[in-house]
Scaffold this active site. Structure first.
Site, PDB file in Angstrom:
ATOM      1  N   ALA A  29       1.012  -1.267  -0.032  1.00 12.90           N
ATOM      2  CA  ALA A  29       0.000  -0.051   0.237  1.00 12.90           C
ATOM      3  C   ALA A  29       0.804   1.469   0.112  1.00 12.90           C
ATOM      4  CB  ALA A  29      -0.878   0.046   1.065  1.00 12.90           C
ATOM      5  N   LEU A  46      -4.251  -7.658  -2.325  1.00  6.39           N
ATOM      6  CA  LEU A  46      -3.391  -7.011  -3.146  1.00  6.39           C
ATOM      7  C   LEU A  46      -3.981  -6.151  -3.987  1.00  6.39           C
ATOM      8  CD1 LEU A  46      -0.776 -10.171  -3.835  1.00  6.39           C
ATOM      9  CD2 LEU A  46      -0.445  -8.071  -2.581  1.00  6.39           C
ATOM     10  N   ARG A  68     -12.836 -18.267   3.820  1.00  7.24           N
ATOM     11  CA  ARG A  68     -11.739 -18.830   4.828  1.00  7.24           C
ATOM     12  C   ARG A  68     -12.357 -18.730   6.164  1.00  7.24           C
ATOM     13  NH1 ARG A  68      -6.951 -14.583   2.598  1.00  7.24           N
ATOM     14  NH2 ARG A  68      -6.301 -15.896   0.719  1.00  7.24           N
TER      15      ARG A  68
END
Ligand code: ADP
Length: 577
Positions: free
Chosen positions: A140, A559, A405
């Site tokens: 970032a 990402l 997840r």
């Protein structure tokens, strides 16, 4: 400085004089991935040079270890040096290789270990001026620094570790974006609407819809932006763990290195100062506006004034036990994490002087696929969600392996010893030197006992100490499900059947991966305070922010997030004149 050097020299000459003989000596030591081989050159009974001859550790990280340790040893002519945080395995391996080499030169190692570099007690003070200060050199921060530079600002980036990359460099590298150019040839239908829906609903609709839309609409242009800077992605897409759909792009360079190297090259070409080993300690506020930060290096205290503002890009807090347990008491110290030791939530602390609002702090993501010894992502033998299954210690499947997840991790926590095996066959690794998403070959993993290889399912079951009949039935049922494209767990993504020997298994455990919560931002990446007002001059991007991923971040969305919002934060900060 001169007297210090002289005293090192004198001490070392006395100590080394009767030991070390001139010559070139070789030593090896186990690094992160394999042996590090080093050459030590002794001239006039002094350590004149140290050269790494071979190493397969991730170079951005290991180079920091090699350079810092080499510099300290040569400067002090002693071995009482510090290891480099975040690069411990490379540091230790390098250090051991030097010791081995020095031993063969006849050096008195225990005496050398006593010679330490003096710590700077009184740090010099200095002031620097710029337009935009970026705090944090992960994905970032580097995106923000690049974008601010492109928008005409002078930029300084500070990074507290000895190397760039943060958690970004440790990631598998998967980047989600809707991309007809790559998806169409693979017969994958996709749209920004579906990407939005899966991201928003995958986080239980707790993300800010406006930010989710910005993320999903701009992810692909982030890829083009990186490609313009020279970054290369593979031609096909895959589904990374928890991505829910095949839109994950994979860089050509291993793990997250492609992102970091691309930005680093761009910033160097544009002469942007990158200050390593430099930790931001305090934001500077003038007239209710953030105008810089006080940062500390091992030698100096710098006041960096940035007239257009500061971008906070300090990453998450998975490695801060106090924070973790404050927001989720179950995430105690004994639970491992995929993260770098740098993920301590500094940005959360820094932003509290301006009353930044924190949101979603209790939403902390665990993955079901941590390395059993270290919790890290590496060693995972899966390459894409479609081509592998998970079984428990009894040899049975227990969850849809294409789920969110959090769903998969919760299911795993209810299995014996909360341990699973990823099972793939040799269609995934036609060649033993083929690599997983973490730049490790299956051969290497088998040789290191991090994966198990067997020529039949019976043999695999025996090696995993489970009933061969149960495992064989599990695989048979799964292969039938592949034909039907449905199974008892509701799995939707099916690829290859598991049928071609040799078969491979890899043990994995739950591990803490990502903190979805953090400082609240608006569409311009401006940080909001607890009254919902914009904090003038303060921007944030990446894992330090909250409000994008809701309760559960999709695999491959981080990402995209750091690229899209890093880019926005840099642009807005540059133009905040
Ligand atoms: P993101 O994915 O959001 O970029 P990363 O974990 O990849 O997050 O990167 C965050 C970076 O910020 C890390 O390299 C970390 O060392 C750095 N960092 C964290 N706190 C500070 C601080 N106080 N000063 C400077 N750098 C920091």
């Amino acid at each position: 400085m001169k007297t210090k050097f002289l005293s090192y020299f004198l001490i070392s000459t006395i100590l080394l004089g009767n030991g070390m003989k001139d010559g070139v000596y070789i030593g090896t030591g186990k690094g992160y991935k394999s042996d590090i081989k080093t050459e030590v050159i002794i001239k006039n009974q002094k350590i004149e040079d140290i050269k790494v001859i071979s190493s397969s550790d991730t170079s951005i990280i290991s180079d920091a270890a090699f350079n810092n340790i080499k510099k300290d040893i040569i400067e002090t002519q002693g071995l009482g040096v510090d290891m480099v945080a975040g690069a411990t395995s490379s540091s230790n391996g390098f250090y051991r290789s030097i010791i081995e080499a020095l031993k063969s030169s006849g050096a008195n190692i225990s005496e050398l270990r006593k010679i330490k570099k003096e710590k700077v007690l009184k740090k010099e003070k200095r002031e620097l001026n710029t337009d935009v200060l970026v705090i944090g050199g992960g994905g970032a921060g580097l995106a923000a620094a690049s974008s601010a530079t492109e928008n005409g600002a002078n930029v300084i980036l500070v990074e507290k570790m000895s190397f760039l990359g943060g958690n970004t460099i440790l990631a598998g590298g998967a980047y989600n974006a809707v991309d007809p150019k790559r998806q169409k040839p693979m017969n994958i239908e996709d749209s920004n609407e579906l990407f939005y829906k899966q991201t928003f609903e995958g986080g239980d609709k707790k993300g800010n819809p406006k930010l989710v839309k910005i993320l999903t609409d701009n992810a692909y242009s982030g890829i083009e932006w990186l490609e313009d800077k020279g970054m290369k992605f593979k031609d096909d897409v895959f589904t990374v763990l928890g991505a829910l759909y095949p839109r994950s792009h994979k860089p050509i360079d291993p793990v997250g290195t492609g992102f970091i190297l691309t930005y680093e090259k761009f910033l160097k070409e544009n002469n942007v100062p990158i200050l390593l080993d430099t930790q931001a300690k305090k934001l500077i506020i003038e007239n209710n506006r953030v105008v810089g930060a006080v940062v500390e290096t091992p030698e100096e205290i710098l006041t960096i004034k940035s007239k257009n503002g500061v971008v906070l890009a300090t990453g998450g807090f998975s490695k801060n036990i106090e924070y973790r347990t404050k927001y989720n008491p179950k995430l105690t110290e004994n639970i491992l994490s995929t993260n770098t030791p740098a993920a301590t939530g500094d940005g959360i602390n820094l932003s509290q002087v301006v009353n930044a609002n924190l949101i979603g702090m209790e939403d902390i993501q665990m993955l079901p696929l941590g390395d059993p010894k270290t919790g890290s992502l590496s060693g995972n033998i899966e390459t894409t969600v479609e081509d592998r299954i998970f079984i428990n210690k009894k040899g049975k499947r227990f969850v849809a392996e294409d789920e969110r997840r959090d769903v998969m991790t919760n299911a795993l926590l209810n299995q014996p010893d909360a341990l699973l095996y990823v099972i793939v066959d040799s269609q995934v690794y036609p060649n033993e030197n083929d690599k997983n998403n973490f730049n490790e070959s299956i051969k290497e993993l088998v040789d290191e006992n991090r994966a198990v290889k067997a020529d039949s399912l019976d043999e695999l079951a025996k090696k995993l100490e489970m009933d061969p009949e149960v495992l064989t039935k599990t695989i048979k049922d799964y292969n039938l499900a592949v034909d039907k494209k449905s199974d008892e767990f509701g799995r939707k993504l099916f690829g290859k059947k598991i049928k071609k020997a040799p078969f491979y298994a890899g043990a994995r455990i739950p591990t803490i991966h990502h903190t979805m919560g953090g400082v609240e931002i608006n569409e311009n990446a401006e940080v909001l305070n607890k009254n919902g007002e914009i904090i003038e001059g303060l921007f944030a991007a990446g894992e330090v922010t909250g409000g994008i991923h809701g309760t559960n971040r999709l695999g491959g969305n981080a990402l995209a997030d750091i690229t899209v919002f890093g880019r926005i934060a840099g642009e807005k900060a540059a133009n905040n004149k």
